[in-house]
Write a protein that holds these residues in place. Structure first.
Motif, PDB file in Angstrom:
ATOM      1  N   GLY A 107       0.780  -1.230   0.000  1.00 37.41           N
ATOM      2  CA  GLY A 107       0.000   0.000   0.000  1.00 37.41           C
ATOM      3  C   GLY A 107       0.811   1.279   0.000  1.00 37.41           C
ATOM      4  N   GLY A 108       2.105   1.190  -0.308  1.00 47.40           N
ATOM      5  CA  GLY A 108       2.918   2.399  -0.416  1.00 47.40           C
ATOM      6  C   GLY A 108       3.294   3.030   0.910  1.00 47.40           C
ATOM      7  N   LYS A 109       3.525   2.229   1.918  1.00 53.74           N
ATOM      8  CA  LYS A 109       3.839   2.760   3.253  1.00 53.74           C
ATOM      9  C   LYS A 109       5.336   3.027   3.395  1.00 53.74           C
ATOM     10  N   ARG A 110       5.677   4.256   3.777  1.00 59.65           N
ATOM     11  CA  ARG A 110       7.053   4.599   4.115  1.00 59.65           C
ATOM     12  C   ARG A 110       7.342   4.141   5.535  1.00 59.65           C
ATOM     13  N   TYR A 116       3.423  -2.135  13.415  1.00 57.97           N
ATOM     14  CA  TYR A 116       3.801  -3.524  13.651  1.00 57.97           C
ATOM     15  C   TYR A 116       2.758  -4.512  13.130  1.00 57.97           C
ATOM     16  N   PRO A 117       1.459  -4.261  13.340  1.00 58.06           N
ATOM     17  CA  PRO A 117       0.469  -5.187  12.777  1.00 58.06           C
ATOM     18  C   PRO A 117       0.531  -5.283  11.254  1.00 58.06           C
ATOM     19  N   GLU A 118       0.775  -4.149  10.580  1.00 56.92           N
ATOM     20  CA  GLU A 118       0.864  -4.170   9.122  1.00 56.92           C
ATOM     21  C   GLU A 118       2.096  -4.955   8.675  1.00 56.92           C
ATOM     22  N   TRP A 119       3.212  -4.787   9.390  1.00 57.96           N
ATOM     23  CA  TRP A 119       4.415  -5.573   9.099  1.00 57.96           C
ATOM     24  C   TRP A 119       4.097  -7.069   9.207  1.00 57.96           C
ATOM     25  N   ASP A 120       3.494  -7.465  10.304  1.00 50.55           N
ATOM     26  CA  ASP A 120       3.182  -8.877  10.532  1.00 50.55           C
ATOM     27  C   ASP A 120       2.249  -9.418   9.454  1.00 50.55           C
ATOM     28  N   ARG A 121       1.265  -8.612   9.053  1.00 52.00           N
ATOM     29  CA  ARG A 121       0.276  -9.059   8.070  1.00 52.00           C
ATOM     30  C   ARG A 121       0.939  -9.430   6.749  1.00 52.00           C
ATOM     31  N   LEU A 122       1.820  -8.565   6.263  1.00 53.16           N
ATOM     32  CA  LEU A 122       2.393  -8.805   4.940  1.00 53.16           C
ATOM     33  C   LEU A 122       3.473  -9.886   4.973  1.00 53.16           C
ATOM     34  N   ILE A 123       4.240  -9.958   6.060  1.00 50.76           N
ATOM     35  CA  ILE A 123       5.218 -11.037   6.175  1.00 50.76           C
ATOM     36  C   ILE A 123       4.495 -12.385   6.189  1.00 50.76           C
ATOM     37  N   GLN A 124       3.375 -12.446   6.888  1.00 49.93           N
ATOM     38  CA  GLN A 124       2.579 -13.675   6.931  1.00 49.93           C
ATOM     39  C   GLN A 124       2.049 -14.028   5.546  1.00 49.93           C
ATOM     40  N   LEU A 125       1.525 -13.047   4.842  1.00 46.24           N
ATOM     41  CA  LEU A 125       0.921 -13.278   3.527  1.00 46.24           C
ATOM     42  C   LEU A 125       1.950 -13.663   2.477  1.00 46.24           C
ATOM     43  N   ASN A 126       3.047 -12.939   2.435  1.00 43.71           N
ATOM     44  CA  ASN A 126       4.013 -13.129   1.350  1.00 43.71           C
ATOM     45  C   ASN A 126       5.071 -14.183   1.624  1.00 43.71           C
ATOM     46  N   LEU A 127       5.466 -14.346   2.892  1.00 44.93           N
ATOM     47  CA  LEU A 127       6.592 -15.222   3.200  1.00 44.93           C
ATOM     48  C   LEU A 127       6.183 -16.464   3.987  1.00 44.93           C
ATOM     49  N   THR A 128       5.491 -16.270   5.097  1.00 45.90           N
ATOM     50  CA  THR A 128       5.141 -17.414   5.934  1.00 45.90           C
ATOM     51  C   THR A 128       4.222 -18.380   5.201  1.00 45.90           C
ATOM     52  N   SER A 129       3.334 -17.852   4.368  1.00 45.36           N
ATOM     53  CA  SER A 129       2.428 -18.730   3.611  1.00 45.36           C
ATOM     54  C   SER A 129       3.214 -19.668   2.695  1.00 45.36           C
ATOM     55  N   ALA A 130       4.262 -19.150   2.055  1.00 46.21           N
ATOM     56  CA  ALA A 130       5.080 -19.982   1.174  1.00 46.21           C
ATOM     57  C   ALA A 130       5.814 -21.053   1.966  1.00 46.21           C
ATOM     58  N   TYR A 131       6.272 -20.694   3.150  1.00 44.75           N
ATOM     59  CA  TYR A 131       6.923 -21.674   4.028  1.00 44.75           C
ATOM     60  C   TYR A 131       5.932 -22.772   4.421  1.00 44.75           C
ATOM     61  N   SER A 163       9.154   2.482  -1.331  1.00 44.87           N
ATOM     62  CA  SER A 163       8.339   2.409  -0.117  1.00 44.87           C
ATOM     63  C   SER A 163       8.083   0.938   0.168  1.00 44.87           C
ATOM     64  N   ASP A 164       7.269   0.646   1.163  1.00 44.03           N
ATOM     65  CA  ASP A 164       6.894  -0.727   1.478  1.00 44.03           C
ATOM     66  C   ASP A 164       8.075  -1.586   1.918  1.00 44.03           C
ATOM     67  N   VAL A 165       8.695  -1.199   3.029  1.00 53.60           N
ATOM     68  CA  VAL A 165       9.823  -1.970   3.553  1.00 53.60           C
ATOM     69  C   VAL A 165       9.402  -3.394   3.882  1.00 53.60           C
ATOM     70  N   HIS A 166       8.150  -3.586   4.326  1.00 56.25           N
ATOM     71  CA  HIS A 166       7.695  -4.933   4.650  1.00 56.25           C
ATOM     72  C   HIS A 166       7.540  -5.798   3.404  1.00 56.25           C
ATOM     73  N   TYR A 167       7.152  -5.180   2.285  1.00 62.15           N
ATOM     74  CA  TYR A 167       7.056  -5.920   1.032  1.00 62.15           C
ATOM     75  C   TYR A 167       8.452  -6.345   0.570  1.00 62.15           C
ATOM     76  N   ALA A 168       9.387  -5.407   0.571  1.00 62.65           N
ATOM     77  CA  ALA A 168      10.760  -5.728   0.165  1.00 62.65           C
ATOM     78  C   ALA A 168      11.354  -6.805   1.063  1.00 62.65           C
ATOM     79  N   ALA A 169      11.107  -6.700   2.366  1.00 63.73           N
ATOM     80  CA  ALA A 169      11.645  -7.682   3.307  1.00 63.73           C
ATOM     81  C   ALA A 169      11.049  -9.068   3.056  1.00 63.73           C
ATOM     82  N   SER A 170       9.752  -9.118   2.811  1.00 66.70           N
ATOM     83  CA  SER A 170       9.110 -10.414   2.585  1.00 66.70           C
ATOM     84  C   SER A 170       9.631 -11.073   1.315  1.00 66.70           C
TER      85      SER A 170
END
Length: 256
Positions: A107-110, A116-131, A163-170
């Motif tokens: 969502g374009g978050k700087r 923290y909840p938004e970080w957790d949400r995207l890491i779960q969706l993009n990375l943990t789901s694949a695991y 932007s979207d550090v959580h997306y890049a991290a995931s």
């Protein structure tokens, strides 16, 4: 000539009769992957949180003579992941191919906008789901001593994002996971590779805006879902039998 070409393609990729799970297959890249895999003879579990979209893709596959099942699934829920793998095994006997494509944008978050909840949400969706999906299909693949896993990452995981550090991290996490899984599973003849997608004309990309981002592409057009899907299909085929722990980047020259 056309029949001979089709047979040669099927023989080269050796997908006839194989069983595949494609997550996020209701639209965009995942839909294209599901359609191409089915066209090459694979039986496909079309997994998507949007049940109607999954059913529509199954209908497309069946209308073209292919075999598929719809698996409505929230990839963030282990219970749903287990049900999807179980349904695939019940329908097709095993799982030969897994494409971890499901994911979302941030969502374009700087940094200053991140929670923290938004970080957790995207890491779960993009990375943990694949695991989770990978862990659930491994018993099948280990038992048969073969399997193909493709993790769909992004250029954001390689060069970062504005932007979207959580997306890049995931997406960077998916690359690290791919390499470690490839090391551990090579002895079982299980290939694990990744796709580093460039800018692609999908629903998610359109929400962010394609015009500005497309200026970084050297190729004279924006990528299509099919551009990404062709590389994914190669990575999960027997044509890539000696390729593991690697990443392919269909990006039109955006980075090299």
């Amino acid at each position: 000539m056309r029949e001979n070409t089709a047979k040669a393609t099927l023989d080269f990729f050796q997908l006839e009769g194989q069983s595949a799970i494609v997550t996020g297959a209701g639209n965009g890249i995942g839909r294209s992957v599901a359609l191409i895999l089915a066209g090459l003879g694979a039986k496909v579990a079309v997994c998507d949180i949007e049940a109607d979209s999954a059913v529509a893709v199954v209908r497309e596959i069946e209308e073209k003579g292919g075999t598929a099942i719809a698996c409505p699934c929230n990839v963030c829920l282990l219970e749903d992941v287990k049900k999807t793998v179980e349904a695939t095994v019940n329908a097709f006997g095993t799982v030969d191919i897994l494409v971890n494509n499901a994911g979302g944008g941030g969502g374009g978050k700087r940094l200053e906008d991140m929670t923290y909840p938004e970080w957790d949400r995207l890491i779960q969706l993009n990375l943990t789901s694949a695991y989770m999906f990978s862990m659930e299909v491994l018993p099948c693949m280990r038992k048969q001593k073969r399997g193909k896993i493709c993790n769909v990452s992004s250029g954001a995981g390689i060069v970062g994002d504005f932007s979207d550090v959580h997306y890049a991290a995931s997406k960077a996490g998916m690359l690290g996971m791919t390499k470690e899984m490839a090391r551990e599973l090579a002895k079982d003849h299980i290939n694990v590779n990744a796709l580093g997608t460039g800018l692609t004309d999908t629903r998610m990309s359109r929400r962010r805006g394609l015009e500005q981002a497309s200026k970084e592409i050297l190729w004279p057009r924006v990528g299509t879902p099919e551009d990404q899907a062709y590389s994914i299909v190669f990575l999960v085929s027997e044509a890539a039998e000696y390729l593991t722990g690697q990443m392919i980047c269909p990006n039109g020259g955006s980075w090299m």
